[in-house]
Motif scaffolding. Structure first.
Motif: not given
Length: 106
Positions: A5-11, A81-84, A92-102
């Motif tokens: 819900x709202x907390x997931x959206x805020x994160x 801190x927010x991410x799981x 090849x032409x850059x970088x990817x930074x990723x995060x996952x929320x449970x």
């Protein structure tokens, strides 16, 4: 960290904001004509946010505890801190930074 819900959206908004601003501030994406791409994937058990940028000279990393007096660097720690889970992938032409929320119940 689980959220719904709202907390997931805020994160999720905080993570997108941090990763996108880092792409502009700390990579070649911030140059005139630069670009970055935001990808959000919603699965049954997680939300995955990924920002692909044009890469830079320094690999994104969390601040060490004794570096708190340095300017900047706290946003990535807040995002972590927010991410799981989160990570960095060189491309090849850059970088990817990723995060996952449970998602709650996952």
């Amino acid at each position: 960290m689980e959220a719904e819900g709202p907390r997931m959206v805020e994160n999720a908004v905080l993570i997108v904001s941090e990763l996108a601003s880092n792409a502009v501030r700390h990579s070649r994406s911030g140059r005139k004509g630069g670009w970055f791409l935001v990808i959000v994937v919603l699965d049954d058990d997680r939300v995955r946010i990924e920002v692909i940028d044009e890469g830079g000279y320094d690999r994104p990393q969390l601040l060490a505890v004794n570096d708190w007096e340095e300017e900047g660097g706290r946003g990535l720690l807040l995002m972590a801190t927010c991410a799981k889970d989160w990570g960095v992938k060189e491309r090849t032409h850059g970088r990817s930074v990723w995060a996952e929320l449970a998602r709650a119940g996952a």
